[in-house]
Design an enzyme around this catalytic site. Structure first.
Site, PDB file in Angstrom:
ATOM      1  N   GLU A  54     -34.565-112.332  18.239  1.00  0.00           N
ATOM      2  CA  GLU A  54     -35.179-113.591  17.830  1.00  0.00           C
ATOM      3  C   GLU A  54     -34.274-114.833  18.076  1.00  0.00           C
ATOM      4  O   GLU A  54     -34.380-115.910  18.684  1.00  0.00           O
ATOM      5  CB  GLU A  54     -35.457-113.699  16.260  1.00  0.00           C
ATOM      6  CG  GLU A  54     -36.341-115.053  16.137  1.00  0.00           C
ATOM      7  CD  GLU A  54     -37.002-114.830  14.662  1.00  0.00           C
ATOM      8  OE1 GLU A  54     -37.973-115.735  14.321  1.00  0.00           O
ATOM      9  OE2 GLU A  54     -36.303-114.129  13.858  1.00  0.00           O
ATOM     10  N   GLN A  80     -45.621-111.358  14.150  1.00  0.00           N
ATOM     11  CA  GLN A  80     -44.582-110.603  13.380  1.00  0.00           C
ATOM     12  C   GLN A  80     -45.007-110.657  11.980  1.00  0.00           C
ATOM     13  O   GLN A  80     -45.141-111.671  11.293  1.00  0.00           O
ATOM     14  CB  GLN A  80     -43.479-111.374  13.521  1.00  0.00           C
ATOM     15  CG  GLN A  80     -42.187-110.944  12.869  1.00  0.00           C
ATOM     16  CD  GLN A  80     -40.777-111.749  13.113  1.00  0.00           C
ATOM     17  OE1 GLN A  80     -41.049-112.725  13.400  1.00  0.00           O
ATOM     18  NE2 GLN A  80     -39.773-111.089  12.812  1.00  0.00           N
ATOM     19  N   GLY A  81     -45.218-109.407  11.461  1.00  0.00           N
ATOM     20  CA  GLY A  81     -45.665-109.039  10.181  1.00  0.00           C
ATOM     21  C   GLY A  81     -44.295-109.033   9.109  1.00  0.00           C
ATOM     22  O   GLY A  81     -44.296-107.583   8.717  1.00  0.00           O
ATOM     23  N   TYR A  82     -43.877-109.767   8.659  1.00  0.00           N
ATOM     24  CA  TYR A  82     -42.517-109.625   7.890  1.00  0.00           C
ATOM     25  C   TYR A  82     -42.940-110.225   6.581  1.00  0.00           C
ATOM     26  O   TYR A  82     -42.753-109.785   5.516  1.00  0.00           O
ATOM     27  CB  TYR A  82     -41.299-110.696   8.603  1.00  0.00           C
ATOM     28  CG  TYR A  82     -40.474-109.445   9.632  1.00  0.00           C
ATOM     29  CD1 TYR A  82     -41.120-108.601  10.106  1.00  0.00           C
ATOM     30  CD2 TYR A  82     -39.161-109.791   9.860  1.00  0.00           C
ATOM     31  CE1 TYR A  82     -40.445-107.728  11.041  1.00  0.00           C
ATOM     32  CE2 TYR A  82     -38.542-109.178  10.717  1.00  0.00           C
ATOM     33  CZ  TYR A  82     -39.151-107.923  11.503  1.00  0.00           C
ATOM     34  OH  TYR A  82     -38.631-107.050  12.434  1.00  0.00           O
ATOM     35  N   SER A  83     -42.942-111.685   6.477  1.00  0.00           N
ATOM     36  CA  SER A  83     -42.798-112.453   5.306  1.00  0.00           C
ATOM     37  C   SER A  83     -44.023-112.187   4.421  1.00  0.00           C
ATOM     38  O   SER A  83     -45.010-111.827   4.873  1.00  0.00           O
ATOM     39  CB  SER A  83     -42.682-113.705   5.447  1.00  0.00           C
ATOM     40  OG  SER A  83     -41.628-114.369   6.046  1.00  0.00           O
ATOM     41  N   SER A 117     -34.410-118.524   6.143  1.00  0.00           N
ATOM     42  CA  SER A 117     -34.092-119.937   5.460  1.00  0.00           C
ATOM     43  C   SER A 117     -32.660-120.318   5.377  1.00  0.00           C
ATOM     44  O   SER A 117     -31.724-119.497   5.444  1.00  0.00           O
ATOM     45  CB  SER A 117     -34.724-119.931   4.042  1.00  0.00           C
ATOM     46  OG  SER A 117     -33.884-119.229   3.202  1.00  0.00           O
TER      47      SER A 117
END
Length: 388
Positions: A244, A126-129, A367
Site C-alpha cells: 500500500e 479492502q475488508g480490514y477495519s 492511524s
C-alpha cells in the site's frame, strides 16, 4: 532495456495524446475526497489505459504488466500526476491485491483474478477495519467457517473505500475458533454481488460517500479463494499493507505540490501572503513537502533492496500530518470566505473539501497513533504499551 528517461517520455507523450477528446473532461477529477466525481467516465478512462497497456505497469509481463523497474514505476506515477490525469478507480486492485496475489497466490488464483484487474473489469475493496478493530487489525471479529466446498463469512467491516463500486473484497477473517490477536486469521477473496452482503455508504464531512460499512451474513466464497494457508492470513495482510505504501507515493506528492502552489497563488491574489505568519506557514509547508519526498525516496530504496524499514511508518505519519495542516492553512488563507459554502445545499469548494477530508488522512491506512507505537516498539525497542 528502455531507459528511465525514455520510459518517462513515452508515458508523457501517451498521456498528452490521450487526455483529449472525450477524456479531456476527466482531467483532475476524482481522488481522495472526490471519488464521487465522474466515476463512470474515469472507469472508461481506466479501461482505455488498459487497452493500451498502461495499467499494472510494475507487474511482471507474465502477469499482464509491463515489468517496469522501480525507477520506471516512479516515473509513471510522477508523469501521471503531472498530467493532471484523473484519480484511478482500481488502485486497490492494482496496487494492493495484485502484488499480494503475485507474491502469495496460487497459479489458479493468479489466472482467475489478475487479468480482470489488468483490464479494469473487476474492481476491488479492502475488508480490514471493523468497528472494534480499526487500526488494531489483530482484533478482528469477522469470522469465516468452512462449509463443504466454500467458506461462509459473517461479520462487519467499516471504512471500506469504494465498496459501493466494487465487485470483490479481500477480507481478513478469523477462521480458527478461540484464536486471539493475529493468530487464526485468514485472507479470503469474497464476491460482493450475492445474498448475505449489505454495503451501506457512510456520509462524510464532505457530504459525499466513498467509505462504506459492509455487513456479511453467511456470505459465501469458494474454498479455493483463500490466499495462503488457513490461519496464516496475518502474514498476507501485512504484506498487502507493505504494498500500500509503494511507488505511487511519489505521484501523490506531485498532487500535494500542485495543491500548495495553487494555494500560494490564492494567498498572493487575496493579500494573505502579506501576513508574516501566513508566509512562515507557507515556507514550512514547502519545506515539509521536500522532506516527504526525500523520505519517500529513502523508503523506495529500502524496498528495492528487499528490506523496507521504518521509513514507511515515518512517511505515513509525516505526509498525513502535513496534508491535514495544509487544509488548515488553506482555511486561514481563504479567510472569512472559507466559512461559506459555494452553493446550496452543501456545495463545497476545493479548499473546504481539502480541509474536511484531510482530517481522515491521519486515521486511514494506519492511524498516527498506531504508527508511533510501531516505530517505538519495533524500531526503537521501547517497552510495549500496556494492553488489556
Amino acid at each position: 532495456m528502455t531507459s528511465v528517461e525514455e520510459f518517462r517520455t513515452e508515458v508523457r507523450g501517451w498521456l498528452r495524446a490521450n487526455l483529449t477528446g472525450e477524456f479531456a473532461a476527466v482531467r483532475g477529477r476524482g481522488g481522495p475526497g472526490r471519488e464521487h466525481e465522474a466515476f463512470a467516465e474515469r472507469l472508461a478512462w481506466e479501461r482505455h489505459m488498459a487497452a493500451a497497456g498502461w495499467t499494472c505497469v510494475g507487474w511482471p509481463v507474465e502477469c499482464g504488466g509491463r515489468g517496469a523497474t522501480l525507477e520506471q514505476q516512479v516515473a509513471f506515477h510522477e508523469e501521471y500526476a503531472l498530467a493532471d490525469a484523473p484519480g484511478r478507480v482500481n488502485h486497490i486492485g492494482e496496487q494492493l491485491l495484485g502484488p499480494t496475489l503475485i507474491a502469495f497466490g496460487t497459479p489458479a488464483q493468479r489466472a482467475r483474478f489478475l487479468p480482470p484487474i489488468v483490464k479494469a473489469e473487476e474492481l476491488w475493496c479492502q475488508g480490514y477495519s471493523e468497528p472494534d478493530a480499526g487500526s488494531d487489525l489483530a482484533n478482528v471479529r469477522t469470522r469465516a467457517e468452512r462449509d463443504g466446498d466454500a467458506w461462509t463469512v459473517t461479520g462487519q467491516k467499516i471504512w471500506t473505500s469504494l465498496a459501493h463500486e466494487s465487485h470483490w473484497c479481500f477480507v481478513v477473517a478469523r477462521t480458527e475458533p478461540g484464536s486471539v490477536r493475529h493468530h487464526g486469521l485468514s485472507y479470503l477473496l469474497v464476491p460482493l454481488d450475492q445474498p448475505g452482503v449489505d454495503v451501506r455508504p457512510i456520509t462524510q464531512l464532505t457530504g459525499t460517500s466513498e467509505f462504506n460499512e459492509v455487513f456479511f451474513d453467511r456470505a459465501r466464497t469458494p474454498a479455493g479463494n483463500i490466499v495462503g494457508a488457513p490461519g496464516e492470513g496475518w502474514k498476507v495482510a501485512m504484506a498487502t499493507l507493505g504494498f500500500e505504501r509503494g511507488v505511487s507515493t511519489l505521484g501523490q506528492q506531485v498532487g500535494f505540490r500542485r495543491e500548495l502552489e495553487t494555494l500560494i497563488g490564492l494567498a498572493r491574489r487575496n493579500g494573505s501572503a502579506d501576513d508574516p505568519l501566513i508566509r512562515d506557514r507557507i515556507a514550512r509547508a514547502w519545506t515539509g513537502l521536500e522532506i516527504i519526498r526525500f523520505n519517500a525516496l529513502r523508503m523506495l530504496e529500502g524496498a528495492a533492496a528487499g528490506a523496507p524499514g521504518p521509513e514507511a511508518s515515518i512517511g505515513k505519519i509525516y505526509w498525513a500530518t502535513w496534508h491535514r495542516e495544509l487544509g488548515e492553512l488553506a482555511m486561514d488563507v481563504c479567510g472569512a470566505d472559507g466559512m461559506l459554502a459555494a452553493g446550496e445545499p452543501y456545495d463545497l469548494d476545493d479548499w473546504q473539501r481539502l480541509f474536511l477530508f484531510s482530517r481522515s488522512d491521519t486515521i486511514y491506512a494506519g492511524s498516527n497513533e498506531i504508527q508511533r507505537n510501531i516505530i517505538a516498539e519495533r524500531v526503537l525497542g521501547l517497552p510495549r504499551e500496556v494492553r488489556p
